[in-house]
Enzyme design. Structure first.
Site, PDB file in Angstrom:
ATOM      1  CG  ASP A   1      -2.074  -0.988   1.092  1.00 10.21           C
ATOM      2  OD1 ASP A   1      -2.243  -1.565   0.016  1.00 10.21           O
ATOM      3  OD2 ASP A   1      -2.797  -1.196   2.095  1.00 10.21           O
TER       4      ASP A   1
ATOM      5  CG  ASP B   1       0.713  35.200  12.047  1.00  6.82           C
ATOM      6  OD1 ASP B   1      -0.323  35.859  12.324  1.00  6.82           O
ATOM      7  OD2 ASP B   1       0.874  34.025  12.417  1.00  6.82           O
TER       8      ASP B   1
ATOM      9  CD  GLU C   1      -9.598  24.141  10.682  1.00  2.00           C
ATOM     10  OE1 GLU C   1     -10.370  23.206  10.437  1.00  2.00           O
ATOM     11  OE2 GLU C   1      -8.856  24.645   9.806  1.00  2.00           O
TER      12      GLU C   1
ATOM     13  CE  LYS D   1      -9.384  27.169   7.992  1.00  2.68           C
ATOM     14  NZ  LYS D   1      -7.927  26.995   8.028  1.00  2.68           N
TER      15      LYS D   1
ATOM     16  CG  HIS E   1      -5.690  17.488   7.213  1.00  2.00           C
ATOM     17  ND1 HIS E   1      -6.435  16.398   7.629  1.00  2.00           N
ATOM     18  CD2 HIS E   1      -5.257  18.091   8.355  1.00  2.00           C
ATOM     19  CE1 HIS E   1      -6.451  16.354   8.941  1.00  2.00           C
ATOM     20  NE2 HIS E   1      -5.736  17.362   9.402  1.00  2.00           N
TER      21      HIS E   1
END
Length: 731
Positions: free
Chosen positions: A298, A346, A405, A410, A453
């Site tokens: 795999d 940032d 989140e 975003k 992710h």
């Protein structure tokens, strides 16, 4: 039979044996090798005027190890043939080391498993310090043990404790310098020419060598089990192993320990037979098939690009990272370490600077451990720029967003940076749960928008979950995949959906575990059940790591966005811990556990006061299987819904991303190999549903549906076990 070993005798009387299987890109210990080595030894023994032997390889790697495609097919009926093959291989390596002439292994590349075992049967081992070269006996990571003399010889070289802790139970893949320090090679050289020159020089200086264990004065380092000093330590060996495995009963480490201790008490030839018998037990068992299927087949398919569209795309060269928190800083470090230029933005210079500070800490640790030089560290740091100015992102051809989140935030950060990025830049979000399709509505190029992710900590977690939105194009997927491989990640590809695959399925694991505590099951029993099932971390400790606040927020987002939300006992308990008792998780120093200066202490004693259900006696096996089945059933739903594209991605994602027990070979393979196969799994799920709730109801016609998938995805090592596979302390 194909000849896999070239035999060249020089004018100096030295024979060079070159391992070179013409039918494979890497040499393996298959039947062709066994026949070739027997023929070579017959010839060497006939040429009594030879001066010495050099064993080397024509491949970029020295030798890759055992023939895994054959191993994964082994059944109990094959045991006699396997014993015969292993006996032949070991007999010939024994003939090599007792030839009466000096034999040197000139290890020109990686020597893992069988490759190192060949080298160990030589009198002297010289390793080339080639880029990426690794030496070791990693069989334990595949559910096996070194079966061509690796256990027997390392125990005699390093002693019982040294062999077990340094080589056999760790499965370490060592750089040549580390292998030298560990004592499994004798020299390390810088060039191929020097490799052969040093081999010839050693032969000239040692005309009649013998292996240490063949000398009359040999004494095993640290003593044998018959010696008083070692005998007093022996009871600690299994106890230490059990502690390292956190209570899980894994067949391979136990077999390695047994083979090492038993073999240390007898002569070498008997020890080799002991080793063979233990290996055959593993080879014909289900757990090794599961692990070989996942960690070789795999993993090879995933990293080889099975999910990558066949399109040509430009490589990413300069990456913008939005957000310098834990995830953003980790992503920046990974990119810079892979040679990419990175700009981290940032809200302030100080906030952005945290990314560079994070990289400095990680690099300083690598320098201290000898894994990087000061110059290497400076080069990585020079590739990281931190800023609070949008214009500094000019020319970046990929952006990875790693902010809080919140969908609005975003979308806002993407809108801010899009005007300055290079034309056609890849647009990626590191969100762990928010649907990519919805986030892509905030940009004017949704075909270039994709989810990437990462998992925390980024520098140590190997998985990357690439999430394809409804409008994501093949070029964006290919570029994201290539970027993931460039920075050393294993990229699985899934389709969009809330929580995608990994976050969604691990949520089921945590919900089930917390729900058991809410039922009145002692929290310590829940943690132990998970550890003994083979999970690397208990679910309550994991919940604290993730943060109960984040778990609560994700669930409330789902509750607001979906009519399918069903409240569970776990949700009430998490809400009470966060809202009523201010126990949000490890970062705050209090959650399910109490923490002292960041170190996890005991489970919080107040948990029992929050349990309102009377509780019930739940069999230990049920505790384990409720967690295993909760994840497996939701993974099956992900397949049905199209979130998961392939079983291969499911298996690799579950092991590398969410800690599904490695002995299973992955979450879908667990279903396939369950006692009785998928039908047996479905029957057991029905039993759990009748006792614990409808969430365990299996999909209809599960066995037929999985059988239908087999044509597209041939299973590897997923034959149903004759009885439940032996994970984990499950009686």
């Amino acid at each position: 039979m194909t000849t896999t070993i070239r035999y060249d005798r020089g004018d100096d009387g030295i024979v060079t044996l070159t391992l070179d299987d013409p039918d494979q890109s890497a040499n393996t210990m298959n039947r062709a090798y066994a026949a070739s080595m027997s023929a070579v030894l017959d010839r060497l023994e006939a040429e009594r005027d030879l001066v010495g032997v050099i064993v080397t390889s024509a491949k970029s790697t020295f030798f890759a190890g055992g023939d895994l495609p054959e191993m994964i097919r082994a059944t109990r009926a094959d045991a006699p043939a396997l014993a015969d093959l292993l006996g032949t291989i070991k007999r010939d390596l024994r003939r090599l080391e007792t030839l009466g002439r000096p034999v040197v292994a000139a290890v020109n590349g990686s020597a893992l498993g069988g490759g190192l075992e060949i080298a160990l049967a030589c009198h002297h081992r010289i390793a080339l310090d080639a880029p990426g070269s690794r030496l070791g006996l990693p069989e334990v990571t595949l559910g096996l043990l070194p079966g061509a003399g690796g256990v027997t010889r390392t125990v005699r070289m390093l002693g019982l404790a040294g062999a077990l802790t340094t080589v056999l139970l760790t499965g370490r893949r060592m750089r040549p310098a580390d292998a030298l320090a560990a004592g499994i090679v004798d020299e390390v050289v810088a060039t191929p020419a020097e490799l052969l020159d040093r081999a010839r020089a050693w032969i000239a200086a040692n005309p009649q060598p013998r292996q240490p264990w063949d000398r009359p004065d040999y004494r095993m380092p640290g003593g044998t089990p018959a010696s008083r000093s070692l005998a007093a330590q022996l009871p600690a060996f299994p106890a230490t192993l059990r502690k390292q495995l956190k209570g899980a009963r894994l067949p391979a480490p136990e077999a390695i320990l047994a083979a090492a201790v038993e073999g240390a008490q007898v002569d070498l030839d008997t020890a080799l037979t002991v080793e063979t018998r233990h290996l055959i037990g593993l080879l014909t068992g289900q757990v090794a098939k599961n692990m070989i299927g996942a960690f070789f087949f795999d993993l090879k398919a995933v990293n080889g690009g099975a999910a990558r569209p066949a399109v040509d795309v430009p490589q990413v060269r300069k990456v913008a990272v939005l957000g310098a928190g834990m995830m953003g800083a980790g992503i920046a470090y990974a990119c810079a370490s892979a040679g990419l230029d990175v700009v981290v933005k940032d809200v302030s210079p100080e906030a952005a600077g945290r990314a560079r500070e994070h990289a400095e800490r990680l690099l300083a640790r690598r320098v201290r451990k000898g894994r990087a030089t000061e110059a290497d560290a400076r080069a990585v740091l020079d590739r990281i720029t931190t800023t609070d100015q949008v214009d500094a992102l000019a020319g970046c051809d990929a952006v990875i967003e790693a902010v809080f989140e919140d969908p609005a935030l975003k979308k806002a950060v993407f809108a801010e940076v899009l005007p300055v990025l290079a034309p056609g830049a890849l647009l990626a979000s590191n969100t762990s749960t928010l649907p990519i399709t919805a986030l892509a509505t905030g940009v004017d190029r949704p075909a270039d928008f994709i989810g990437m992710h990462f998992f925390s900590p980024v520098d140590r977690m190997p998985l990357l979950e690439i999430v394809v939105g409804e409008r994501t194009g093949d070029e964006a997927l290919a570029r994201a995949f290539d970027l993931g491989r460039r920075i050393g990640k294993t990229p699985i590809v899934v389709n969009d959906g809330r929580g995608f695959f990994t976050s969604r399925v691990i949520g089921r694991f945590i919900d089930e575990a917390v729900g058991m505590v809410a039922e009145g099951v002692p929290a310590a029993s829940v943690e132990q059940a998970a550890l003994q099932a083979g999970y690397p971390t208990g679910p309550l400790a994991l919940a604290d790591e993730v943060s109960l606040t984040l778990i609560q927020r994700i669930r409330r987002q789902f509750e607001a966005a979906s009519e399918e939300y069903l409240p569970l006992p776990a949700h009430r308990l998490v809400d009470e811990l966060v809202d009523a008792y201010d126990r949000p998780g490890r970062a705050a120093g209090r959650g399910f556990y109490s923490y002292d200066d960041g170190s996890r202490g005991r489970l919080w004693t107040g948990l029992s006061d929050l349990v309102t259900d009377a509780g019930r006696a739940v069999p230990f096996t049920d505790l384990q299987e409720r967690m295993l089945f909760a994840e497996a059933l939701d993974a099956l739903r992900c397949l049905d819904e199209g979130v998961l594209r392939t079983e291969t991605d499911a298996n690799i994602g579950s092991i590398f991303g969410i800690g599904f027990p490695a002995w299973t070979g992955g979450v879908i393979r667990y279903v396939r190999q369950y006692a009785g196969g998928p039908a047996g799994f479905a029957a057991r799920a029905t039993e759990l549903a009748e006792t614990y709730g409808d969430r365990f109801t299996p999909p209809a016609d599960l066995a037929d549906r999985l059988a239908a998938r087999t044509a597209a995805e041939p299973p590897t090592g997923t034959e149903p076990a004759a009885r439940p596979a032996e994970p984990a302390g499950v009686a």
